[in-house]
Write an enzyme that holds these catalytic residues in place. Structure first.
Site, PDB file in Angstrom:
ATOM      1  N   TYR A   1       0.465 -14.246 -15.293  1.00  0.00           N
ATOM      2  CA  TYR A   1      -0.273 -13.294 -14.459  1.00  0.00           C
ATOM      3  C   TYR A   1      -1.754 -13.679 -14.419  1.00  0.00           C
ATOM      4  CZ  TYR A   1      -2.419  -8.777 -13.164  1.00  0.00           C
ATOM      5  OH  TYR A   1      -3.154  -7.775 -12.561  1.00  0.00           O
TER       6      TYR A   1
ATOM      7  N   SER B   1      -8.217  -9.090 -11.170  1.00  0.00           N
ATOM      8  CA  SER B   1      -8.066  -8.299 -12.400  1.00  0.00           C
ATOM      9  C   SER B   1      -9.048  -8.807 -13.443  1.00  0.00           C
ATOM     10  CB  SER B   1      -6.645  -8.473 -12.941  1.00  0.00           C
ATOM     11  OG  SER B   1      -6.530  -7.910 -14.229  1.00  0.00           O
TER      12      SER B   1
ATOM     13  N   SER C   1       0.801  -1.229   0.000  1.00  0.00           N
ATOM     14  CA  SER C   1       0.000   0.000   0.000  1.00  0.00           C
ATOM     15  C   SER C   1       0.834   1.279   0.000  1.00  0.00           C
ATOM     16  CB  SER C   1      -0.959  -0.017   1.189  1.00  0.00           C
ATOM     17  OG  SER C   1      -0.323  -0.445   2.367  1.00  0.00           O
TER      18      SER C   1
ATOM     19  N   GLY D   1       0.232   3.219  -5.867  1.00  0.00           N
ATOM     20  CA  GLY D   1      -0.759   2.618  -6.765  1.00  0.00           C
ATOM     21  C   GLY D   1      -2.139   2.439  -6.156  1.00  0.00           C
ATOM     22  N   ILE D   2      -2.798   1.375  -6.568  1.00  0.00           N
ATOM     23  CA  ILE D   2      -4.161   1.083  -6.119  1.00  0.00           C
ATOM     24  C   ILE D   2      -4.179   0.869  -4.600  1.00  0.00           C
ATOM     25  CG2 ILE D   2      -5.999  -0.657  -6.263  1.00  0.00           C
ATOM     26  CD1 ILE D   2      -5.175  -1.065  -9.251  1.00  0.00           C
TER      27      ILE D   2
HETATM   28  P1  NAD Z   1       1.780  -0.919  -8.441  1.00  0.00           P
HETATM   29  O1  NAD Z   1       2.926  -1.601  -9.115  1.00  0.00           O
HETATM   30  O2  NAD Z   1       1.448   0.481  -8.805  1.00  0.00           O
HETATM   31  O3  NAD Z   1       1.940  -0.993  -6.886  1.00  0.00           O
HETATM   32  C1  NAD Z   1       2.198  -2.222  -6.320  1.00  0.00           C
HETATM   33  C2  NAD Z   1       2.873  -2.014  -5.018  1.00  0.00           C
HETATM   34  O4  NAD Z   1       3.220  -3.335  -4.589  1.00  0.00           O
HETATM   35  C3  NAD Z   1       4.188  -1.235  -5.103  1.00  0.00           C
HETATM   36  O5  NAD Z   1       4.161  -0.238  -4.106  1.00  0.00           O
HETATM   37  C4  NAD Z   1       5.247  -2.305  -4.830  1.00  0.00           C
HETATM   38  O6  NAD Z   1       6.352  -1.800  -4.130  1.00  0.00           O
HETATM   39  C5  NAD Z   1       4.479  -3.296  -3.994  1.00  0.00           C
HETATM   40  N1  NAD Z   1       5.008  -4.661  -4.017  1.00  0.00           N
HETATM   41  C6  NAD Z   1       5.404  -5.363  -5.106  1.00  0.00           C
HETATM   42  N2  NAD Z   1       5.841  -6.569  -4.739  1.00  0.00           N
HETATM   43  C7  NAD Z   1       5.682  -6.637  -3.391  1.00  0.00           C
HETATM   44  C8  NAD Z   1       5.986  -7.624  -2.431  1.00  0.00           C
HETATM   45  N3  NAD Z   1       6.565  -8.776  -2.772  1.00  0.00           N
HETATM   46  N4  NAD Z   1       5.708  -7.379  -1.129  1.00  0.00           N
HETATM   47  C9  NAD Z   1       5.151  -6.191  -0.749  1.00  0.00           C
HETATM   48  N5  NAD Z   1       4.888  -5.210  -1.618  1.00  0.00           N
HETATM   49  C10 NAD Z   1       5.148  -5.427  -2.932  1.00  0.00           C
HETATM   50  O7  NAD Z   1       0.557  -1.897  -8.666  1.00  0.00           O
HETATM   51  P2  NAD Z   1      -0.980  -1.595  -8.942  1.00  0.00           P
HETATM   52  O8  NAD Z   1      -1.161  -1.358 -10.379  1.00  0.00           O
HETATM   53  O9  NAD Z   1      -1.459  -0.616  -7.954  1.00  0.00           O
HETATM   54  O10 NAD Z   1      -1.573  -3.036  -8.647  1.00  0.00           O
HETATM   55  C11 NAD Z   1      -2.138  -3.404  -7.411  1.00  0.00           C
HETATM   56  C12 NAD Z   1      -2.987  -4.640  -7.631  1.00  0.00           C
HETATM   57  O11 NAD Z   1      -3.975  -4.364  -8.615  1.00  0.00           O
HETATM   58  C13 NAD Z   1      -2.184  -5.828  -8.141  1.00  0.00           C
HETATM   59  O12 NAD Z   1      -2.643  -6.999  -7.487  1.00  0.00           O
HETATM   60  C14 NAD Z   1      -2.545  -5.874  -9.615  1.00  0.00           C
HETATM   61  O13 NAD Z   1      -2.471  -7.175 -10.144  1.00  0.00           O
HETATM   62  C15 NAD Z   1      -3.965  -5.355  -9.617  1.00  0.00           C
HETATM   63  N6  NAD Z   1      -4.398  -4.797 -10.907  1.00  0.00           N
HETATM   64  C16 NAD Z   1      -3.785  -3.691 -11.445  1.00  0.00           C
HETATM   65  C17 NAD Z   1      -4.220  -3.208 -12.665  1.00  0.00           C
HETATM   66  C18 NAD Z   1      -3.599  -1.986 -13.312  1.00  0.00           C
HETATM   67  O14 NAD Z   1      -3.861  -1.732 -14.496  1.00  0.00           O
HETATM   68  N7  NAD Z   1      -2.826  -1.208 -12.615  1.00  0.00           N
HETATM   69  C19 NAD Z   1      -5.255  -3.844 -13.352  1.00  0.00           C
HETATM   70  C20 NAD Z   1      -5.848  -4.957 -12.775  1.00  0.00           C
HETATM   71  C21 NAD Z   1      -5.417  -5.428 -11.551  1.00  0.00           C
END
Ligand code: NAD
Length: 264
Positions: free
Chosen positions: A154, A141, A15, A18-19
């Site tokens: 993925y 997703s 957290s 991103g999301i």
């Molecule tokens: P992001 O890459 O912007 O942020 C992810 C965060 O996870 C980063 O802060 C990173 O440091 C952290 N992280 C990565 N590996 C980690 C680990 N091993 N332990 C702890 N922290 C870790 O990602 P996002 O786009 O915000 O995605 C968040 C979720 O949403 C993911 O599960 C992703 O699959 C899902 N998602 C994203 C999208 C998109 O388009 N962005 C679409 C569908 C689903």
């Protein structure tokens, strides 16, 4: 509708950006105490500072842990032995040719995207069930249903999360604990921006513009015809964590802008 999560402890994995950060902020704005998790002290502290500025008086805890293995999850659980809300957001993604995806990569995706949620649910669900209230959300997703040919590794993990959430919802039946998954479509997170970095630098276009072009080229069935903001995804998650969402469990809730061409 007024969402009030005062007195609830919410753990949102991954957290710091991103999301995940948007979800943590939304839950904090609704009164929950939030746990910010990330892999380094610097990113966690920065996220906490940003959160404190955005939500003055927020109750926030830090948890520095890498969730890609069992040890990392144990580290996190030492800081957060109990939670009322668990949002399994940690997830890695990126395109890779199927032939070039080796066993090690498959294992990393499986451990990070699926097993982190298995381990945290196993540890935190008993307390929620004993207290008669809880919310578990898996950030899956649209790729769980609409498996991308260039991200099969993925997609498999995201489909597995749907199965896990549905099974856990049945496991917790009648307990007051709901378990759901939320399916974002292309969303302008930090990770998405990193994936688009080359294109943005080459073209000089904004993230919104390259996001829209990505959606039109790769997800043409999108009804909103653009990428979503992280807040748009977080709003759905905050709702499903609310008291008001008590009749929603075992559901796969889409915030995909209509990418999945289905009516249910
Ligand atoms: P992001 O890459 O912007 O942020 C992810 C965060 O996870 C980063 O802060 C990173 O440091 C952290 N992280 C990565 N590996 C980690 C680990 N091993 N332990 C702890 N922290 C870790 O990602 P996002 O786009 O915000 O995605 C968040 C979720 O949403 C993911 O599960 C992703 O699959 C899902 N998602 C994203 C999208 C998109 O388009 N962005 C679409 C569908 C689903």
């Amino acid at each position: 509708m007024k969402i009030d999560l005062t007195g609830k402890v919410a753990l949102v994995t991954a957290s710091t950006g991103g999301i995940g950060f948007a979800i943590a902020r939304g839950l904090a704005e609704s009164g929950a105490e939030v746990v910010i998790n990330g892999r380094s002290e610097a990113t966690v502290n920065k996220a906490i500072q940003t959160l404190q500025q955005a939500v003055p008086g927020v109750a926030v805890r830090a948890s520095i842990a890498d969730l890609s293995d069992a040890q990392g999850v144990e580290t996190l659980l030492r800081t957060v032995p109990h939670a009322d809300i668990l949002v399994n957001n940690a997830g890695i993604f990126g395109p890779q040719d199927f032939y070039a995806t080796d066993d090690e990569t498959w294992e990393t995706y499986w451990q990070t995207n699926v097993m982190s949620g298995v381990r945290l649910s196993r540890a935190l669900l008993p307390g929620m069930i004993a207290r008669g209230w809880g919310r578990v959300v898996f950030i899956s997703s649209e790729s769980a249903l609409n498996i991308p040919a260039d991200m099969i590794h993925y997609g498999v993990t995201k489909t597995a999360q749907l199965s896990l959430a549905r099974g856990l919802a049945k496991f917790a039946a009648g307990s007051g604990v709901t378990v759901n998954s939320v399916l974002p479509g292309p969303t302008m997170s930090d990770g998405f921006a990193a994936m688009m970095k080359d294109e943005m630098e080459k073209s000089g276009k904004s993230l919104e513009t390259v996001g829209k072009e990505f959606v039109m080229a790769n997800r043409p069935s999108s009804v909103i015809q653009r990428a979503a903001s992280v807040e748009e995804v977080a709003n759905m998650v905050v709702y499903v964590c609310s008291m008001q969402a008590s009749a929603t469990s075992g559901a796969a809730l889409r915030v995909d802008g209509g990418v999945v061409d289905d009516i249910v």
